[in-house]
Design a protein around this motif. Structure first.
Motif, short mmCIF file in Angstrom:
data_model
loop_
_atom_site.label_atom_id
_atom_site.label_comp_id
_atom_site.label_asym_id
_atom_site.label_seq_id
_atom_site.Cartn_x
_atom_site.Cartn_y
_atom_site.Cartn_z
N PRO A 1 0.82 -1.21 0.00
CA PRO A 1 0.00 0.00 0.00
C PRO A 1 0.86 1.26 0.00
O PRO A 1 2.01 1.24 0.42
CB PRO A 1 -0.79 -0.12 1.31
N ASP A 2 0.29 2.35 -0.47
CA ASP A 2 0.97 3.65 -0.46
C ASP A 2 0.96 4.18 0.97
O ASP A 2 -0.09 4.51 1.52
CB ASP A 2 0.23 4.62 -1.39
N ILE A 3 2.14 4.25 1.58
CA ILE A 3 2.21 4.68 2.98
C ILE A 3 2.66 6.13 3.13
O ILE A 3 3.17 6.52 4.17
CB ILE A 3 3.10 3.73 3.82
N THR A 4 2.43 6.92 2.09
CA THR A 4 2.67 8.35 2.19
C THR A 4 1.69 8.90 3.23
O THR A 4 0.50 8.59 3.20
CB THR A 4 2.41 9.04 0.83
N ILE A 5 2.20 9.72 4.14
CA ILE A 5 1.33 10.28 5.18
C ILE A 5 0.57 11.49 4.63
O ILE A 5 1.14 12.36 4.00
CB ILE A 5 2.15 10.69 6.43
N VAL A 6 -0.73 11.50 4.86
CA VAL A 6 -1.59 12.63 4.47
C VAL A 6 -1.61 13.60 5.65
O VAL A 6 -2.06 13.26 6.74
CB VAL A 6 -3.02 12.14 4.14
N GLU A 7 -1.09 14.79 5.43
CA GLU A 7 -1.05 15.80 6.48
C GLU A 7 -2.44 16.39 6.72
O GLU A 7 -3.21 16.55 5.79
CB GLU A 7 -0.08 16.93 6.09
N ASN A 8 -2.74 16.73 7.96
CA ASN A 8 -4.02 17.36 8.33
C ASN A 8 -5.22 16.64 7.73
O ASN A 8 -6.07 17.25 7.10
CB ASN A 8 -4.03 18.83 7.90
N ALA A 9 -5.27 15.35 7.94
CA ALA A 9 -6.35 14.53 7.39
C ALA A 9 -7.67 14.89 8.07
O ALA A 9 -7.98 14.40 9.15
CB ALA A 9 -6.03 13.05 7.54
N THR A 10 -8.41 15.78 7.45
CA THR A 10 -9.69 16.25 7.97
C THR A 10 -10.68 16.30 6.82
O THR A 10 -10.33 16.73 5.72
CB THR A 10 -9.55 17.66 8.59
N TYR A 11 -11.88 15.85 7.09
CA TYR A 11 -12.94 15.98 6.10
C TYR A 11 -14.02 16.85 6.72
O TYR A 11 -14.40 16.66 7.88
CB TYR A 11 -13.52 14.61 5.71
N GLN A 12 -14.51 17.82 5.96
CA GLN A 12 -15.52 18.74 6.49
C GLN A 12 -16.55 19.05 5.41
O GLN A 12 -16.20 19.23 4.24
CB GLN A 12 -14.84 20.02 6.95
N GLU A 13 -17.81 19.10 5.84
CA GLU A 13 -18.88 19.44 4.91
C GLU A 13 -19.96 20.21 5.67
O GLU A 13 -20.24 19.90 6.82
CB GLU A 13 -19.45 18.15 4.33
N VAL A 14 -20.54 21.18 5.00
CA VAL A 14 -21.65 21.95 5.58
C VAL A 14 -22.94 21.45 4.94
O VAL A 14 -23.05 21.36 3.72
CB VAL A 14 -21.48 23.46 5.35
N ILE A 15 -23.90 21.14 5.79
CA ILE A 15 -25.20 20.64 5.36
C ILE A 15 -26.23 21.73 5.62
O ILE A 15 -26.34 22.22 6.76
CB ILE A 15 -25.56 19.35 6.11
N VAL A 16 -26.94 22.11 4.60
CA VAL A 16 -27.95 23.17 4.71
C VAL A 16 -29.32 22.53 4.88
O VAL A 16 -29.70 21.63 4.15
CB VAL A 16 -27.91 24.08 3.46
N SER A 17 -30.04 23.03 5.91
CA SER A 17 -31.41 22.57 6.20
C SER A 17 -32.30 23.78 6.39
O SER A 17 -32.57 24.19 7.52
CB SER A 17 -31.42 21.72 7.48
N PRO A 18 -32.75 24.37 5.31
CA PRO A 18 -33.54 25.60 5.41
C PRO A 18 -34.80 25.43 6.26
O PRO A 18 -35.47 24.41 6.19
CB PRO A 18 -33.94 25.90 3.95
N GLY A 19 -35.04 26.43 7.10
CA GLY A 19 -36.27 26.44 7.89
C GLY A 19 -36.22 25.61 9.16
O GLY A 19 -37.20 25.57 9.90
N LYS A 20 -35.11 24.95 9.44
CA LYS A 20 -35.02 24.14 10.66
C LYS A 20 -34.20 24.90 11.71
O LYS A 20 -33.17 25.47 11.42
CB LYS A 20 -34.37 22.79 10.37
N GLY B 1 -30.64 26.31 10.53
CA GLY B 1 -30.56 26.09 9.10
C GLY B 1 -29.32 25.39 8.57
O GLY B 1 -29.22 25.16 7.36
N LYS B 2 -28.34 25.06 9.43
CA LYS B 2 -27.17 24.37 8.89
C LYS B 2 -26.37 23.63 9.97
O LYS B 2 -26.41 23.97 11.15
CB LYS B 2 -26.25 25.31 8.13
N VAL B 3 -25.67 22.61 9.50
CA VAL B 3 -24.81 21.79 10.35
C VAL B 3 -23.47 21.63 9.64
O VAL B 3 -23.44 21.28 8.45
CB VAL B 3 -25.42 20.39 10.60
N ARG B 4 -22.40 21.90 10.35
CA ARG B 4 -21.06 21.63 9.80
C ARG B 4 -20.54 20.36 10.47
O ARG B 4 -20.40 20.31 11.69
CB ARG B 4 -20.11 22.79 10.06
#
Length: 163
Positions: A23-42, A113-116
Motif C-alpha cells: 500500500p501507499d504509505i505516504t502520510i496525508v497531512e491534516n487529514a480532515t474531512y468537512q462538509e456543511v449541510i444546509v437545512s432551510p427552515g429548521k 438552518g445548517k450543520v457543519r
C-alpha cells in the motif's frame, strides 16, 4: 559454472521479490474531512435533536458514540469507526487483502438552518489494538468516500420530512 548458475538463480529469485507492491504509505497531512449541510427552515434545536437521532441510528448506540453535547453551543462531539482494506500484490500466493480498523472524531457544529460536520483525529488501529495517529494515502483514499457517504446520510436524515 555451478557458481554462475547459482548466482543466476539467486538473482532471479531476488528480482521476483522486488515486484511486491504494498500500500501507499505516504502520510496525508491534516487529514480532515468537512462538509456543511444546509437545512432551510429548521431551528438549531430541531437539527440538534435530529443529529443525535442520526448518530444513534448510524452508529448503533449514541451513548457509546457521543462524548460531548451542548445545545447552547450547538455542538455534538462523537467517536466513529470504520474499516479500510488494502491489497498487497506480488506475493507467491497472489494478492492478500488486509482489513484495518479506523477510529475518528466527529464534530457537529449546529446553527439555525445548517450543520457543519468535521471528521478528524483519524487513527489506524492495528491487530494488536494499538492506534497510530497517522493517515496513510491508501487509507485516506478509501476513507474519504466513506466520510462523504456519512455526510450524505446526515444530509438526507436532517432534510427528511418531520421535525
Amino acid at each position: 559454472m555451478k557458481r554462475i548458475a547459482l548466482l543466476l538463480v539467486i538473482g532471479l529469485m531476488l528480482s521476483g521479490c522486488a515486484t511486491i507492491k504494498g500500500p501507499d504509505i505516504t502520510i496525508v497531512e491534516n487529514a480532515t474531512y468537512q462538509e456543511v449541510i444546509v437545512s432551510p427552515g429548521k431551528s438549531q434545536q430541531q437539527l440538534f435533536e435530529k443529529s443525535k437521532q442520526w448518530l444513534a441510528l448510524t452508529f448503533v448506540s449514541s451513548k457509546k458514540v457521543i462524548e460531548y453535547e451542548n445545545i447552547t453551543e450547538g455542538r455534538i462531539i462523537g467517536n466513529g469507526s470504520s474499516t479500510v482494506t488494502y491489497t498487497v500484490e506480488g506475493l507467491s500466493a497472489g494478492k492478500m487483502v488486509i482489513p484495518q480498523d479506523v477510529l475518528f472524531t466527529m464534530v457537529e457544529d449546529i446553527k439555525d438552518g445548517k450543520v457543519r460536520l468535521t471528521i478528524n483525529n483519524v487513527m489506524l488501529k492495528n491487530k494488536g489494538g494499538v492506534s497510530e495517529p497517522a493517515v496513510y494515502a491508501y487509507a485516506w483514499e478509501q476513507l474519504k468516500p466513506q466520510f462523504m457517504s456519512l455526510c450524505s446520510s446526515l444530509n438526507t436524515f436532517l432534510n427528511s420530512p418531520g421535525d
